[in-house]
Design a protein around this motif. Sequence first.
Motif, PDB file in Angstrom:
ATOM      1  N   VAL A   1       0.841  -1.202   0.000  1.00 32.58           N
ATOM      2  CA  VAL A   1       0.000   0.000   0.000  1.00 32.58           C
ATOM      3  C   VAL A   1       0.875   1.251   0.000  1.00 32.58           C
ATOM      4  O   VAL A   1       0.591   2.219  -0.705  1.00 32.58           O
ATOM      5  N   GLY A   2       1.959   1.239   0.772  1.00 27.79           N
ATOM      6  CA  GLY A   2       2.878   2.373   0.787  1.00 27.79           C
ATOM      7  C   GLY A   2       3.508   2.621  -0.567  1.00 27.79           C
ATOM      8  O   GLY A   2       3.599   3.761  -1.036  1.00 27.79           O
ATOM      9  N   GLU A   3       3.937   1.541  -1.235  1.00 23.71           N
ATOM     10  CA  GLU A   3       4.514   1.678  -2.571  1.00 23.71           C
ATOM     11  C   GLU A   3       3.481   2.224  -3.553  1.00 23.71           C
ATOM     12  O   GLU A   3       3.787   3.093  -4.369  1.00 23.71           O
ATOM     13  N   ALA A   4       2.274   1.694  -3.479  1.00 20.73           N
ATOM     14  CA  ALA A   4       1.213   2.147  -4.391  1.00 20.73           C
ATOM     15  C   ALA A   4       0.892   3.619  -4.140  1.00 20.73           C
ATOM     16  O   ALA A   4       0.633   4.372  -5.075  1.00 20.73           O
ATOM     17  N   ALA A   5       0.918   4.037  -2.876  1.00 23.28           N
ATOM     18  CA  ALA A   5       0.631   5.435  -2.542  1.00 23.28           C
ATOM     19  C   ALA A   5       1.726   6.366  -3.063  1.00 23.28           C
ATOM     20  O   ALA A   5       1.436   7.487  -3.483  1.00 23.28           O
TER      21      ALA A   5
END
Length: 145
Positions: free
Chosen positions: A70-74
């Motif tokens: 999720v952090g990478e996608a954000a």
Amino acid sequence: MSTEIVELVEQVTPYVSTAVTAYGAAVLSRAEEAAVGSAVEGTAGLGRRILQLLWRRREEGERAELERVVGEAADEQDDTYSAAVLGRLLRRALEDDPGLREELSAILPAPAAGPVTITASGERSIAAQHITTAITGDGHTPPRP
């Protein structure tokens, strides 16, 4: 992979992607919905609920992976890449957890019946959404009821 899982991931991914775009990495810890715009709010809110459902059903090590993805996608500026990464994560989770499939299906809105587009081109072409009998050649006698 089952067709059910593929269809569920296709349904869920837009909601999850919108939530990550709207809330960023905080989507997993966000308790209340922020005002991100009325059109996006419903989609982002549902996406947030989906990610939090996934979070609650994961083991500790899997939660760390979810946070990382999720952090990478954000942080990613490419929505297509983010959707693909989140889709892979969702697929794996759904394969591992049949109960998650049921819960996600229960919170997703029923798919709306969209417009149907039918195109026919060329001489003697026909087009219809439902066809019982179609005869387009010369010299045929239509069947009698």
